[in-house]
Design a protein around this motif. Structure first.
Motif, PDB file in Angstrom:
ATOM      1  N   ARG B 208       0.829  -1.210   0.000  1.00 40.34           N
ATOM      2  CA  ARG B 208       0.000   0.000   0.000  1.00 40.34           C
ATOM      3  C   ARG B 208       0.863   1.260   0.000  1.00 40.34           C
ATOM      4  NH1 ARG B 208      -4.520  -0.179   4.443  1.00 40.34           N
ATOM      5  NH2 ARG B 208      -4.989   1.824   3.490  1.00 40.34           N
ATOM      6  N   ILE B 209       1.949   1.225   0.780  1.00 38.08           N
ATOM      7  CA  ILE B 209       2.846   2.393   0.788  1.00 38.08           C
ATOM      8  C   ILE B 209       3.481   2.560  -0.587  1.00 38.08           C
ATOM      9  CG2 ILE B 209       5.023   3.292   1.720  1.00 38.08           C
ATOM     10  CD1 ILE B 209       4.211   2.111   4.431  1.00 38.08           C
ATOM     11  N   GLY B 210       3.886   1.424  -1.185  1.00 36.98           N
ATOM     12  CA  GLY B 210       4.490   1.489  -2.517  1.00 36.98           C
ATOM     13  C   GLY B 210       3.531   2.104  -3.525  1.00 36.98           C
ATOM     14  N   HIS B 211       2.280   1.658  -3.517  1.00 33.01           N
ATOM     15  CA  HIS B 211       1.286   2.185  -4.468  1.00 33.01           C
ATOM     16  C   HIS B 211       1.071   3.680  -4.209  1.00 33.01           C
ATOM     17  CE1 HIS B 211      -0.605  -2.073  -4.924  1.00 33.01           C
ATOM     18  NE2 HIS B 211       0.412  -1.900  -5.731  1.00 33.01           N
ATOM     19  N   GLN B 212       0.992   4.012  -2.932  1.00 32.77           N
ATOM     20  CA  GLN B 212       0.711   5.396  -2.560  1.00 32.77           C
ATOM     21  C   GLN B 212       1.827   6.335  -3.001  1.00 32.77           C
ATOM     22  OE1 GLN B 212      -1.005   5.916   1.435  1.00 32.77           O
ATOM     23  NE2 GLN B 212       0.812   7.183   1.774  1.00 32.77           N
ATOM     24  N   GLN B 213       3.062   5.873  -2.874  1.00 35.01           N
ATOM     25  CA  GLN B 213       4.219   6.693  -3.254  1.00 35.01           C
ATOM     26  C   GLN B 213       4.514   6.590  -4.738  1.00 35.01           C
ATOM     27  OE1 GLN B 213       6.147   8.614  -0.897  1.00 35.01           O
ATOM     28  NE2 GLN B 213       4.378   8.136   0.351  1.00 35.01           N
ATOM     29  N   GLY B 214       3.740   5.733  -5.440  1.00 37.06           N
ATOM     30  CA  GLY B 214       3.971   5.557  -6.872  1.00 37.06           C
ATOM     31  C   GLY B 214       5.232   4.767  -7.175  1.00 37.06           C
TER      32      GLY B 214
END
Lengths: 337, 478
Positions: B208-214
């Motif tokens: 989720r953090i990865g997706h959020q940070q792109g």
């Protein structure tokens, strides 16, 4: 306050290792037998008229197997013909005592018994072999010879299938051992309930999902006659490490045993991995993944006084066998009695 | 107790040649004084060992075409030995022309699982950031905490320490979801289930953090020893089919976010020597192990003890296990394990762990069906109508639900599984074998993060849509 049987509310005398249910012995017997029956039906192991040999060592697994097969055959009308098949490895103080147990089983279960011995088949007993090679790698010889001895005995009695008493703990242990040793070929086969390539006698494991503790419970409460001593030559086997670990795992999470079998059933091997194809030995005709089977190689080594050669790298052993074959024109002799 | 073939045992026990002390040996590459013996005749000096570890790291960058990536790569950092070595290898790679320079460190604080106070967590975070600053001053550090997995929309990063910053401002918002997380852990029955749940939630948070940070890639510090233990642990938990994802160079279960293991082929022995040569003694030798490695009465900790002790007598154990793991694959594009292990369920991935489904055919003779039978019979036992043995056989063969309704009628009416099933919220058919067990250990599935359960509901809807159009799909992979 006494525990009550979860099913019939009578006094419970045991807690089932698989599910934790408190049960009386009759309800336990019923559940235990029913689950084995369901395994047999799901795996479609039998058809009417089949001649089936139960590999009987006199130990708890094979004694329970023989008893349960007799009970289920009568109760559910499988229509199969059961016999007992026993292998005498020639281990003084171990096998001779357990064979007495098997002979009593023959009377108790009213099943015909056939005994085949290493001495008769190969000219060597395990005692002879250990005198020659010591206590290292003796399990290699015994296991290889026993596998073929069961096949030979089954051929002599004209049966269609062999049943062995391998239980869930044995299968889980074997999966762990094959992972630890990196034996991909065995890993792909060891969880199958029926094994045996085309043309060889099928072997089945009806107790595949039965916990060892439940087998002991069944034998204990049924007062079955069995022999329970460890093989005198086994203490140094590598399998012991996997066994101890499995017991530790079972103590914190009993379900691990079935979960390891489930994992084993779901392993998929990459197609790029070379796997040995199973064929037949060019000398004795029994199942082999090499041109000459391991039993013939080991026997050759023993007869030539070079047993250590055959427990090392197989390429060297095969080369030596081929050379010897040429020299003696393919004749393998037994030692003089 | 016997085994058929002990040939492999001789190889496993092959002496590590340490009969000669290292003082008498020279590096096989450059002839300098050896400092480490790896296996057989492979002894190395310090310089060659460092070069070898760095080379293995860069080989993975090249393999996954990350060496010249314009995207920032996340590096998971726990403060342990392997993390420190990984960060140092990352820093080293950035000094080489043609290798990417864009990295961020991600640290997930898990003190809540060990009952740490907020001050203790903050102190730990400052310690971690200090280590990152020491090893790689130019890298920004993102910090979050495991309980943030309860966040509904965006995951608040507790703090972002910019590159070269010495800022040590206090962290906020750490305990917002703390109480919920503690309740979830307390309701989970066994240490093994808690550990597995923690691991799954951590990976979910990473994604989720990865997706959020792109961002699309995360490096994790899994070394050969840890992966060997993971192989046996996953096997013992029924995750045999997931092994290629859990042990391989890359975990690709999320097509938009890949978890890469650059140190997959590096042993702990090499890591320890690498750290002692490249990093300050305080970092290298006293680096704190992540809290999950602390002794618990769990399958992982038992397995770790077993493998470590076996490795002492049989020095090839770890490498053999890693090689065995390499030969396994997740799909039946390789040799299929058995004809009954077909992905029968309407979804192809488990809705909880996103691993491949490993459901058996209903009438197949499998371990899964065997344990399901035992549990079904166990559940049927208190049923007062079940008296005669013939009733038990009915329960065995006609697939009664746990409540006693025949042919799953209860499940069909309920739409979500048996009315007495603990897995009421997430239908069994959407979960893999191991997740089914794990969720049954969670006392109340309502305590799980809502966002996670929403994803499950979406999966259910998509699965139902797919079932209705199944016969018209030309490609099974859509």
């Amino acid at each position: 306050m006494p525990f009550l049987c979860k099913r019939c509310s009578r006094k419970a005398i045991l807690k089932r290792p698989k599910t934790g249910d408190t049960l009386c012995k009759e309800c336990f017997f019923e559940l235990f037998e029913l689950e084995i029956h369901e395994t047999i039906i799901c795996a479609k192991l039998f058809k009417p008229g089949l001649k089936v040999a139960v590999g009987a060592s006199g130990g708890k697994d094979s004694t329970v197997l023989a008893h349960v097969m007799k009970v289920l055959n009568e109760k559910y009308h499988y229509g199969i013909h059961l016999t007992l098949l026993s292998v005498d490895e020639g281990i003084t103080g171990y096998r001779d005592d357990s064979l007495e147990t098997v002979k009593r089983n023959e009377q108790q279960y009213e099943l015909p018994l056939k005994i085949v011995s290493y001495k008769d088949l190969y000219g060597w007993s395990m005692d002879d072999i250990v005198k020659q090679i010591g206590l290292k790698n003796n399990c290699t010889f015994c296991g290889v010879f026993r596998r073929q001895a069961l096949d030979r005995g089954a051929t002599m009695t004209a049966v269609d299938m062999i049943l062995t008493g391998h239980n869930a703990d044995d299968i889980a242990e074997t999966v762990l051992m094959n992972l630890l040793r990196g034996d991909i070929a065995r890993l792909s086969r060891c969880t199958a309930i029926i094994t045996g390539a085309e043309g060889s006698l099928p072997r089945a494991k009806p107790l595949k999902y039965a916990y060892e503790k439940e087998i002991v419970m069944y034998a204990y409460f049924k007062k079955l006659d069995y022999f329970s001593t460890e093989c005198v030559y086994s203490p140094n086997a590598y399998r012991g490490y996997a066994r101890t670990f499995l017991k530790d795992l079972e103590s914190i999470r009993p379900r691990c045993i079935i979960d390891i079998i489930h994992s084993g059933e779901n392993f998929a091997i990459k197609s790029s991995v070379k796997m040995a194809a199973q064929g037949s030995c060019s000398r004795c005709g029994f199942i082999s993944s090499q041109e000459v089977c391991k039993a013939c190689i080991l026997l050759d080594g023993l007869n030539r006084g070079l047993p250590r050669l055959t427990t090392g790298k197989m390429k060297k052993a095969h080369r030596s066998f081929a050379q010897n074959n040429k020299q003696e024109n393919g004749e393998v002799t037994s030692p003089a009695d | 107790m016997c085994q058929v073939d002990e040939d492999g045992v001789d190889l496993l026990a092959a002496g590590d040649g340490s009969e000669k002390s290292l003082a008498d040996r020279v590096c096989v590459k450059c002839g300098e004084q050896a400092v480490i013996h790896l296996r057989d005749e492979d002894v190395k000096c310090g310089k060659c060992l460092v070069a070898s570890v760095n080379q293995k790291f860069r080989a993975v960058l090249t393999k996954f075409q990350l060496s010249r990536s314009k995207q920032t790569i996340l590096v998971a950092f726990s403060g342990g030995q392997v993390s420190c070595a990984l960060l140092e290898a990352v820093r080293e790679a950035t000094t080489i022309p043609n290798f990417s320079r864009l990295y961020s460190v991600l640290y997930i604080e898990e003190g809540i699982c060990d009952g740490l106070t907020e001050e203790a967590c903050q102190k730990k975070i400052r310690n971690i950031v200090g280590k990152c600053r020491y090893i790689f001053p130019e890298v920004p550090v993102l910090v979050s905490s495991l309980e943030m997995v309860f966040a509904e929309d965006s995951i608040p990063l507790s703090y972002i320490f910019p590159a070269n910053s010495t800022d040590t401002a206090p962290l906020t918002g750490l305990t917002e979801f703390g109480a919920r997380f503690k309740k979830l852990l307390a309701s989970t029955k066994s240490p093994t289930a808690r550990e597995e749940l923690r691991k799954l939630l951590r990976n979910n948070l990473f994604r989720r953090i990865g997706h959020q940070q792109g961002l699309k890639t995360l490096f994790v510090g899994d070394c050969a020893d840890r992966l060997a233990v993971q192989l046996i642990t996953d096997t013992a938990l029924g995750r045999g089919k997931h092994l290629p994802l859990e042990l391989g160079y890359a975990d690709t279960r999320d097509p938009d976010f890949t978890i890469v293991r650059p140190f997959k082929d590096v042993t702990m022995k090499e890591i320890l020597m690498y750290n002692s040569l490249r990093l300050n003694e305080n970092i290298g030798s006293h680096a704190e192990e992540p809290s999950s490695a602390k002794k618990m009465n769990s399958v992982y900790s038992f397995t770790e003890t077993f493998i470590n002790s076996l490795q002492k007598d049989f020095t090839q154990t770890v490498t053999t296990l890693c090689r065995t793991g390499d030969k396994l694959c997740a799909t039946s594009t390789g040799q299929p394990p058995a004809k009954h292990s077909i992905e029968k369920s309407s979804g192809k991935l488990c809705s909880f762990c996103c691993g491949p489904m490993d459901t058996s055919e209903e009438d197949a003779c499998t371990a899964e069906n065997s344990i399901a039978l035992s549990l079904r019979l166990s559940a049927a036992l208190p049923n007062k109508t079940v008296k005669a043995s013939v009733d038990l056989e009915d329960f065995a063969s006609s697939k009664h639900s746990e409540c006693g309704s025949a042919n799953g009628d209860c499940a069909k009416a309920n739409g979500e599984g048996c009315c007495t099933s603990k897995e009421r919220k997430t239908p069994e058919k959407l979960l893999c074998y191991s997740c089914r067990w794990m969720l049954s250990e969670v006392g109340d599935q309502g305590l799980l993060p809502e966002r996670l359960m929403q994803v499950n509901s979406q999966q259910v809807r998509r699965a139902e849509m797919r079932t209705s159009i199944q016969n018209f799909l030309l490609d099974d992979d859509v």
